[in-house]
Design a protein around this motif. Structure first.
Motif, mmCIF file in Angstrom:
data_model
loop_
_atom_site.group_PDB
_atom_site.id
_atom_site.type_symbol
_atom_site.label_atom_id
_atom_site.label_comp_id
_atom_site.label_asym_id
_atom_site.label_seq_id
_atom_site.Cartn_x
_atom_site.Cartn_y
_atom_site.Cartn_z
ATOM 1 N N PHE A 64 0.866 -1.175 0.000
ATOM 2 C CA PHE A 64 0.000 0.000 0.000
ATOM 3 C C PHE A 64 0.905 1.229 0.000
ATOM 4 N N THR A 65 0.571 2.235 -0.795
ATOM 5 C CA THR A 65 1.374 3.451 -0.869
ATOM 6 C C THR A 65 0.535 4.655 -0.457
ATOM 7 N N LEU A 66 1.046 5.411 0.508
ATOM 8 C CA LEU A 66 0.394 6.632 0.971
ATOM 9 C C LEU A 66 1.366 7.789 0.861
ATOM 10 N N SER A 67 0.870 8.931 0.424
ATOM 11 C CA SER A 67 1.692 10.136 0.366
ATOM 12 C C SER A 67 1.606 10.867 1.696
ATOM 13 N N SER A 68 2.375 11.936 1.816
ATOM 14 C CA SER A 68 2.346 12.720 3.052
ATOM 15 C C SER A 68 1.003 13.396 3.259
ATOM 16 N N ASN A 69 0.217 13.547 2.177
ATOM 17 C CA ASN A 69 -1.107 14.158 2.292
ATOM 18 C C ASN A 69 -2.187 13.151 2.684
ATOM 19 N N ASP A 70 -1.850 11.854 2.639
ATOM 20 C CA ASP A 70 -2.792 10.819 3.048
ATOM 21 C C ASP A 70 -2.746 10.637 4.561
ATOM 22 N N VAL A 71 -3.738 9.917 5.060
ATOM 23 C CA VAL A 71 -3.835 9.694 6.507
ATOM 24 C C VAL A 71 -3.423 8.264 6.832
ATOM 25 N N LEU A 72 -2.400 8.143 7.658
ATOM 26 C CA LEU A 72 -2.018 6.844 8.214
ATOM 27 C C LEU A 72 -2.481 6.825 9.661
ATOM 28 N N ASP A 209 10.062 23.435 16.175
ATOM 29 C CA ASP A 209 8.886 23.735 16.990
ATOM 30 C C ASP A 209 7.920 24.654 16.248
ATOM 31 N N ILE A 210 8.472 25.577 15.474
ATOM 32 C CA ILE A 210 7.631 26.506 14.715
ATOM 33 C C ILE A 210 6.893 25.786 13.597
ATOM 34 N N LEU A 211 7.606 24.920 12.872
ATOM 35 C CA LEU A 211 7.024 24.286 11.690
ATOM 36 C C LEU A 211 6.285 22.987 11.985
ATOM 37 N N ALA A 212 6.656 22.303 13.049
ATOM 38 C CA ALA A 212 6.055 21.005 13.323
ATOM 39 C C ALA A 212 4.873 21.084 14.284
ATOM 40 N N GLY A 213 4.686 22.229 14.915
ATOM 41 C CA GLY A 213 3.573 22.381 15.849
ATOM 42 C C GLY A 213 2.258 22.657 15.129
ATOM 43 N N ASN A 214 1.266 22.997 15.901
ATOM 44 C CA ASN A 214 -0.071 23.234 15.338
ATOM 45 C C ASN A 214 -0.398 24.711 15.143
ATOM 46 N N ASP A 215 0.499 25.605 15.603
ATOM 47 C CA ASP A 215 0.204 27.042 15.528
ATOM 48 C C ASP A 215 0.003 27.526 14.099
ATOM 49 N N PHE A 216 0.727 26.892 13.147
ATOM 50 C CA PHE A 216 0.648 27.359 11.762
ATOM 51 C C PHE A 216 0.212 26.255 10.791
ATOM 52 N N SER A 217 -0.309 25.162 11.328
ATOM 53 C CA SER A 217 -0.737 24.065 10.456
ATOM 54 C C SER A 217 -2.211 24.213 10.096
ATOM 55 N N GLY A 218 -2.636 23.468 9.078
ATOM 56 C CA GLY A 218 -4.040 23.473 8.675
ATOM 57 C C GLY A 218 -4.545 24.859 8.325
ATOM 58 N N GLU A 219 -5.687 25.224 8.897
ATOM 59 C CA GLU A 219 -6.293 26.529 8.610
ATOM 60 C C GLU A 219 -5.506 27.679 9.220
ATOM 61 N N GLY A 382 12.195 20.501 6.240
ATOM 62 C CA GLY A 382 11.059 20.284 5.353
ATOM 63 C C GLY A 382 10.315 19.012 5.691
ATOM 64 N N HIS A 383 11.058 17.960 6.060
ATOM 65 C CA HIS A 383 10.445 16.698 6.458
ATOM 66 C C HIS A 383 9.759 16.815 7.819
ATOM 67 N N GLU A 384 10.276 17.689 8.680
ATOM 68 C CA GLU A 384 9.709 17.847 10.019
ATOM 69 C C GLU A 384 8.402 18.647 10.007
ATOM 70 N N ALA A 385 8.221 19.478 8.988
ATOM 71 C CA ALA A 385 7.107 20.424 8.976
ATOM 72 C C ALA A 385 5.755 19.720 8.960
ATOM 73 N N ASN A 386 4.846 20.200 9.769
ATOM 74 C CA ASN A 386 3.478 19.685 9.809
ATOM 75 C C ASN A 386 2.622 20.486 8.822
ATOM 76 N N LEU A 387 3.061 20.460 7.563
ATOM 77 C CA LEU A 387 2.425 21.243 6.513
ATOM 78 C C LEU A 387 2.182 20.376 5.288
ATOM 79 N N SER A 388 1.173 20.730 4.502
ATOM 80 C CA SER A 388 0.909 20.014 3.262
ATOM 81 C C SER A 388 1.951 20.400 2.218
ATOM 82 N N VAL A 389 2.007 19.633 1.130
ATOM 83 C CA VAL A 389 2.947 19.948 0.047
ATOM 84 C C VAL A 389 2.662 21.342 -0.516
#
Length: 403
Positions: A64-72, A209-219, A382-389
């Motif tokens: 099975f192949t999932l991208s970083s935008n998929d949910v595991l 901490d800035i990129l991997a946290g939730n302060d700037f992720s999603g909406e 870039g790999h640590e960031a909790n951000l979409s492509v």
């Protein structure tokens, strides 16, 4: 009569045990494997190795192949009865570890042949390995060997040495430094590697901490606020990186077209001798024209920090067991054998995690040596960031727009 009844019960009991064993063994004859945000070449190589060398003829294997935008998540794992997950270090590994359990772990002894920094990078809980590295990429600096020898600069140990070398090269070419930016994960990894080298490991962890946290992720995503937090505020961890890049751009040492560069563009500059210093990765290095890149020598990202203080940006691919399938320990053990590690390194061009196994060339051997001489490697910003492509692309454009 009693004896006959006893024999019937005994026969039925052993028949039941045989049936349970039979059907239990049949279940373990299937292995379901998920690749989650894994490097494409690594994924294809692992698939071939697993199918060709490691499994018996009667063992079924499903991928099975999932991208970083998929949910595991647990739902996906249970629905598809996933036994093993292969994923890249960083945010993807962080998500995968939520599914890890020491009851699924394999023997910690499987780390015994790894060099120290990769043992440190392994995830161990109560003497059980719940996530193990299999191979290592590496963010590196490539320098034109002949140009360096002609420059009479004795050595390149710091970024000051790189700057001085590039100033000399401007007598012959317009812009000595090149790197790609179309791959936004690589570009932000590169920014993180510069941050670790110029500002130190603590600064890097603050950037994570800035990129991997939730302060700037999603909406909450806001590229402008992220760049402010990284480079401009009073306690910005990468303020020195901004000053460094601004000066390099100001002196026209960096090609101004890097904002559009892909790997193909960098490869073209290498072949046409239009670049003297290339910031790249071991995996991208493998894709360049062999004749062109062979004129370059590879070094780690230089710094004034001591080796004991360094954490190189070197993304690793990990394997995590997510079930008690009896095949899991066998497969992982085989992947971490000297023969398989040497074969894997040769086929991918990446560095192995074992101290003593063959490597295909000096590049992968050097990476192993450098990482072994320092601390556990970094996944890459870039790999640590909790951000979409898409969000990473926007952030890349925001950073490049500063210069």
């Amino acid at each position: 009569m009693i004896k006959t009844f006893y024999k019937i019960i005994r026969f039925s009991f052993f028949g039941l045990l045989f049936g349970l064993c039979f059907f239990g063994c049949k279940k373990s004859k299937t292995v379901n494997i998920a690749f989650y945000s894994a490097d494409e070449k690594v994924e294809n190589t692992l698939k071939n190795m697993l199918e060709d060398n490691f499994l018996e003829d009667d063992t079924a294997i499903n991928f099975f192949t999932l991208s970083s935008n998929d949910v595991l998540d647990e739902t996906f794992v249970k629905k598809n009865k996933i036994d093993l997950v292969f994923t890249a270090a960083g945010n993807s590994l962080k998500n995968a570890l939520l599914l890890a359990d020491e009851s699924y772990g394999v023997s910690e002894d499987l780390t015994s042949e790894m060099f120290g920094s990769m043992k440190e990078a392994s995830y161990i809980k109560n003497n059980k390995a719940i996530a193990l590295p299999l191979c290592i990429d590496h963010l590196e600096v490539c320098i034109d060997s002949q140009a360096f020898m002609d420059s009479e600069i004795p050595a390149i140990n710091t970024w000051k040495d790189v700057e001085n070398f590039c100033r000399l090269q401007k007598k012959e070419i317009d812009f000595p430094i090149a790197f790609e930016s179309q791959d936004s994960v690589f570009f932000i990894d590169m920014i993180g590697a510069l941050g670790e080298a110029l500002c130190g490991y603590d600064a890097y962890t603050k950037a994570v901490d800035i990129l991997a946290g939730n302060d700037f992720s999603g909406e909450n995503f806001n590229a402008n606020k992220i760049t402010e937090q990284l480079f401009w505020t009073e306690n910005a961890p990468f303020a020195q990186v901004y000053v460094f890049l601004r000066n390099m751009y100001g002196e026209k040492l960096i090609n101004p077209s890097v904002r559009e560069f892909s790997s193909y563009d960098v490869d073209f500059l290498i072949q046409e001798r239009k670049a003297r210093v290339v910031l790249t990765s071991l995996s991208k290095h493998r894709g360049y024209n062999t004749k062109g890149i062979s004129r370059f020598s590879t070094i780690y990202v230089p710094s004034t920090f001591l080796p004991v203080q360094r954490h190189f940006t070197a993304n690793a691919t990990y394997v995590l067991p997510t079930s008690n399938n009896s095949k899991n320990p066998l497969l992982i053990e085989k992947l971490l054998s000297p023969d398989a590690q040497g074969d894997f390194s040769r086929k991918t061009g990446l560095s192995p995690v074992l101290s003593n196994c063959r490597t295909p060339d000096k590049q992968s051997s050097d990476v192993r040596y450098w990482i072994a001489a320092t601390n556990a490697p970094l996944a890459g910003l870039g790999h640590e960031a909790n951000l979409s492509v898409k969000q990473l692309d926007i952030l890349r454009d925001e950073i490049l727009g500063m210069f």
